[in-house]
Write a protein that holds these residues in place. Structure first.
Motif, short mmCIF file in Angstrom:
data_model
loop_
_atom_site.label_atom_id
_atom_site.label_comp_id
_atom_site.label_asym_id
_atom_site.label_seq_id
_atom_site.Cartn_x
_atom_site.Cartn_y
_atom_site.Cartn_z
N LEU A 61 25.00 -24.67 19.09
CA LEU A 61 24.39 -23.60 18.30
C LEU A 61 23.07 -23.19 18.94
N LEU A 62 22.75 -21.91 18.82
CA LEU A 62 21.43 -21.46 19.27
C LEU A 62 20.77 -20.67 18.16
N ASN A 63 19.44 -20.68 18.19
CA ASN A 63 18.66 -19.99 17.18
C ASN A 63 18.19 -18.67 17.79
N LEU A 64 18.70 -17.58 17.26
CA LEU A 64 18.35 -16.25 17.75
C LEU A 64 17.49 -15.57 16.69
N ARG A 65 16.18 -15.70 16.83
CA ARG A 65 15.22 -15.14 15.88
C ARG A 65 15.57 -15.49 14.44
N GLY A 66 15.85 -16.77 14.20
CA GLY A 66 16.15 -17.25 12.86
C GLY A 66 17.61 -17.17 12.47
N GLN A 67 18.44 -16.55 13.29
CA GLN A 67 19.87 -16.44 13.02
C GLN A 67 20.59 -17.52 13.84
N ILE A 68 21.43 -18.29 13.19
CA ILE A 68 22.19 -19.34 13.88
C ILE A 68 23.43 -18.70 14.50
N VAL A 69 23.59 -18.92 15.81
CA VAL A 69 24.68 -18.31 16.56
C VAL A 69 25.50 -19.42 17.21
N THR A 70 26.81 -19.36 17.08
CA THR A 70 27.70 -20.32 17.71
C THR A 70 27.92 -19.94 19.17
N ALA A 71 27.61 -20.87 20.08
CA ALA A 71 27.77 -20.62 21.51
C ALA A 71 29.15 -21.10 21.95
N VAL A 72 29.94 -20.20 22.51
CA VAL A 72 31.31 -20.50 22.92
C VAL A 72 31.40 -20.41 24.44
N SER A 73 31.86 -21.48 25.07
CA SER A 73 32.04 -21.48 26.51
C SER A 73 33.30 -20.70 26.86
N LEU A 74 33.11 -19.54 27.47
CA LEU A 74 34.26 -18.72 27.85
C LEU A 74 35.07 -19.41 28.94
N ARG A 75 34.40 -20.19 29.80
CA ARG A 75 35.12 -20.95 30.82
C ARG A 75 36.09 -21.94 30.16
N LYS A 76 35.60 -22.70 29.19
CA LYS A 76 36.48 -23.67 28.50
C LYS A 76 37.60 -22.95 27.77
N ARG A 77 37.25 -21.84 27.11
CA ARG A 77 38.24 -21.10 26.32
C ARG A 77 39.35 -20.54 27.19
N LEU A 78 39.00 -20.22 28.46
CA LEU A 78 39.99 -19.69 29.40
C LEU A 78 40.63 -20.77 30.25
N GLY A 79 40.32 -22.04 29.96
CA GLY A 79 40.94 -23.14 30.71
C GLY A 79 40.38 -23.31 32.11
N LEU A 80 39.13 -22.91 32.32
CA LEU A 80 38.51 -23.01 33.64
C LEU A 80 37.55 -24.20 33.69
N PRO A 81 37.27 -24.71 34.90
CA PRO A 81 36.32 -25.82 35.01
C PRO A 81 34.89 -25.36 34.71
N ALA A 82 34.07 -26.29 34.25
CA ALA A 82 32.66 -25.98 33.97
C ALA A 82 31.91 -25.79 35.28
N LEU A 83 30.83 -25.04 35.22
CA LEU A 83 29.96 -24.88 36.38
C LEU A 83 29.18 -26.17 36.62
N GLU A 84 28.88 -26.46 37.86
CA GLU A 84 28.12 -27.68 38.16
C GLU A 84 26.73 -27.63 37.56
N ASP A 85 26.04 -26.49 37.67
CA ASP A 85 24.68 -26.41 37.12
C ASP A 85 24.65 -26.04 35.65
N ASP A 86 25.81 -25.64 35.11
CA ASP A 86 25.97 -25.34 33.68
C ASP A 86 25.00 -24.28 33.15
N ARG A 87 24.57 -23.36 34.01
CA ARG A 87 23.68 -22.28 33.59
C ARG A 87 24.55 -21.09 33.20
N SER A 88 24.26 -20.52 32.06
CA SER A 88 25.08 -19.42 31.56
C SER A 88 24.23 -18.31 30.97
N MET A 89 24.76 -17.10 31.05
CA MET A 89 24.19 -15.95 30.34
C MET A 89 24.92 -15.88 28.99
#
Length: 156
Positions: A61-89
């Motif tokens: 979860l991330l806090n976006l100006r007081g709003q709780i937002v569920t963070a979904v890994s599109l890589r995981k959802r598409l069956g792809l491997p995670a990035l080594e540095d795990d940095r995401s937009m």
């Protein structure tokens, strides 16, 4: 959806057609997109609090100006491997009354596809990807895959 705007230099009113505009982003080297009117905002890397016992696709979860937002890994959802540095937009959207952040490798431009026809999803596309895709556009840079965001965020 179209919006009338006034060009200050000419005083002329013009129509912006948002139905043919898509926010583009990259995941594992593939250009993907979603309708611009579904995107609330785009964010750089954010602090995400892990959620115990959540599905593998839910990064936390991330806090976006007081709003709780569920963070979904599109890589995981598409069956792809995670990035080594795990940095995401983050591409933030609101679906079914809830806010979600789709974690993507890199955000591209808004692509206007007016005058082009969306083609059906190719049979050669991985079946899992076909199930979460509504169509494709053939661009000079390659295949532009349009995601079915509601299906992506349906975890049933």
């Amino acid at each position: 959806m179209s919006v009338a705007t006034t060009d200050s230099s000419s005083g002329m009113e013009s129509q912006l057609d948002y139905s043919s505009q898509y926010v583009s982003f990259w995941v594992d080297g593939q250009l993907l997109g979603m309708p611009v009117n579904m995107v609330q905002e785009v964010l750089t890397e954010q602090v995400i609090s892990p959620t115990p016992l959540a599905r593998a696709e839910i990064k936390g979860l991330l806090n976006l100006r007081g709003q709780i937002v569920t963070a979904v890994s599109l890589r995981k959802r598409l069956g792809l491997p995670a990035l080594e540095d795990d940095r995401s937009m983050n591409v933030v959207t609101r679906v079914m009354g809830e806010s979600y952040s789709l974690l993507v490798d890199e955000v591209g431009d808004v692509i206007n596809v007016s005058g082009r026809s969306m083609e059906p999803v190719p049979r050669t596309l991985d079946p899992h990807w076909r199930s979460v895709t509504i169509g494709v556009f053939q661009l000079e840079e390659g295949l532009f895959v349009i995601l079915d965001v509601e299906t992506i965020l349906n975890f049933d």
